[in-house]
Design an enzyme around this catalytic site. Sequence first.
Site, PDB file in Angstrom:
ATOM      1  CG  ASP A 380      -1.971   1.045   0.970  1.00 46.72           C
ATOM      2  OD1 ASP A 380      -2.355   1.212  -0.090  1.00 46.72           O
ATOM      3  OD2 ASP A 380      -2.743   1.365   2.196  1.00 46.72           O
ATOM      4  CG  HIS A 397      -0.701   2.218  -9.355  1.00 48.53           C
ATOM      5  ND1 HIS A 397      -0.818   1.797  -8.109  1.00 48.53           N
ATOM      6  CD2 HIS A 397      -1.664   3.106  -9.632  1.00 48.53           C
ATOM      7  CE1 HIS A 397      -1.742   2.362  -7.715  1.00 48.53           C
ATOM      8  NE2 HIS A 397      -2.138   3.109  -8.557  1.00 48.53           N
ATOM      9  CG  LEU A 489       8.889 -17.219  -3.803  1.00 46.92           C
ATOM     10  CD1 LEU A 489       8.790 -17.408  -2.493  1.00 46.92           C
ATOM     11  CD2 LEU A 489       9.441 -15.763  -4.432  1.00 46.92           C
TER      12      LEU A 489
END
Length: 614
Positions: A380, A397, A489
Amino acid sequence: MRATPQSTTADLDAAPRAWQGQLTARSLTGEDPALRAAYRLCQRTTRVHDPAIHALIQLMPAVLRPACWALWAAASILDDLADQQDAGQAEREARVQAWTQALQRDLAAGTSTDPVRHALVDTALRWHLDLSSLQVAMTSTRDDVRDRHFADWAAWRAWCEALVPWVDQVRHLFEQAGAPMTLRLDRQQDYKQFIDGAQLTDILTDLSADLTQGLLLLPQEALDAFPGAEDDLRQRRWSPAASALIGDLTALARQWVTRPAMTRSMHPGAANVLNTAACLMRAQLDAVDAAGPALLKRAPRPSVVARTRILAPARIRSHLAWSLTPLTMPGPRRPAVNASVPGPAAEDTALRPPPPHRDGAKPPQIAADRMPSHVAVIMDGNGRWAEQRGLPRFEGHRAGTAAAHEMVYGALEIGLRHLTLYAFSTENWKRDTEEVTTILEAMRRDLDEGPIRDLDVRQRWSGRPDKLPEDLVQALLREERRTRNRTGLTLTVCINYGGRDEITRAAAALAQAAQAGDVAPHLISEDDFARHLPHPDMPDVDLLWRTGNEQRTSNFLPWHATYAELHFTPDYWPDVDRRDLWQAITEYSRRQRRHGAAPLISPRRPPTAPSRPI
Ligand code: IPE
Ligand code: IPE
Ligand code: MG
């Protein structure tokens, strides 16, 4: 496991001439004779291996049939190489690998001396097929040789997924030919079940041949539900337990292949192929049910009458449907110079380590029993980061994408198993269209070109497909398939994700299972619920971290994060890097987790006498 056709031209010569003539596809007239012969061999391989598939391919437009034969023949040959009983496991594995590596070389050369690969190479070039997704399926055929035990349905389904890339190639063919087999994104579950149903039907049909090889390709969970059935089947005893197990599985397969909503709004020709496939599989399951003890001796087949009843009207429908959509076959093509197709070997060796941190920072040493397995991050503060700099929000962004890459690098370096990133919520549609469009567009670009592609990362997506642009969903699914065998991962990116939505969907799936009689409503447990979540194998979140100076969870992973340790930091997302992830993990490693138990009391020390001045 199945009949073993050999990929040699000698076989062609052995075929009766009249039969060969009958097999020649009109669409191949005028092609080079060696190529025609190669496609004919593929057709024959398909027909010998699986007459029902052959019949289904005949329902496709003539221009697409040779390509489908080539794809199917290649899949069959790999399946056979993985199954050959004359060789030990290592040898069989080596044969699968040799075949796929030869295909890579042939694709780069644009031709092959092996007829099946010759046809497949021609198909790939002519129709612009990207066979790299198949390479993953081929790798799993190789791995398939190694491990054939499935603890539960989830493990069995994961094995079935190896079929998906082959089905995708056929979809792509339809698309390239101008008759898109549009799959409804809200029906993904139906398609998966359909494929599982097809695989289960196949396994039940071939039970006797598999048992001869000591194989019982059913999940232990299903076998255990009928005590004694497994031993009886392995000993070829048609006992009440064995019969009940088979009856239960045919009912399940019948239910999985019956997905009427799946073909709604599809081209009628493509819908006809899938609906006919479902009818043939149900007829096959009827034959399995009717076989009784004979199922343990030979593969049952539906009668000619039963098949004709399905296929004759299907052929008429097919003729009508395709006559309305004229399609043409593209000409042959040569490979681009330096063309290369990443194969399993090439892909594995092409995996790169993450780039080092720009200041050379190294991850801290965390004891294995203090490491979280799953870190979830609410990324955020992008908007405020941009506004603070007088920039448009989308710049925030864009900068945030680089921070997300940093987290992946940091997670790999510290040895984290699961990282889940919250990238776009079901509530974020409330933002203005321009911001939403730029966020989603940046995500698609990152999937196509981003630096995560070549790392040892298995990528997954969690969220709803509706409202998202189709090309983004396709790119997400493509990356999921392409990276599914990676072991470093597991990165789950949540896009159009809502926690309540996820729970609602799981509840709906569970209700459906209860309605179908698969689960007893009064016995539903937390595990049953978790099994119906969109990603049943996602582990609980150990550490939930939110940046951007907000202290709320905003509809993120409510099921998985009930016992997560929470970590809130003030920095805006674009300002964080991998060191912040390591810091979060270090803090986590010092916390004491109790999960409801009483706090651990440190061993009692003798009280120290207060020091007193003498
Ligand atoms: C998080 O950053 C990214 C998304 C929600 C897509 P924000 O865009 O929410 O940034 P702030 O909270 O407005 O600063
Ligand atoms: C949460 O951030 C969603 C993502 C990070 C994708 P928001 O910025 O949308 O959350 P709220 O609205 O502040 O709760
Ligand atoms: Mg925000």
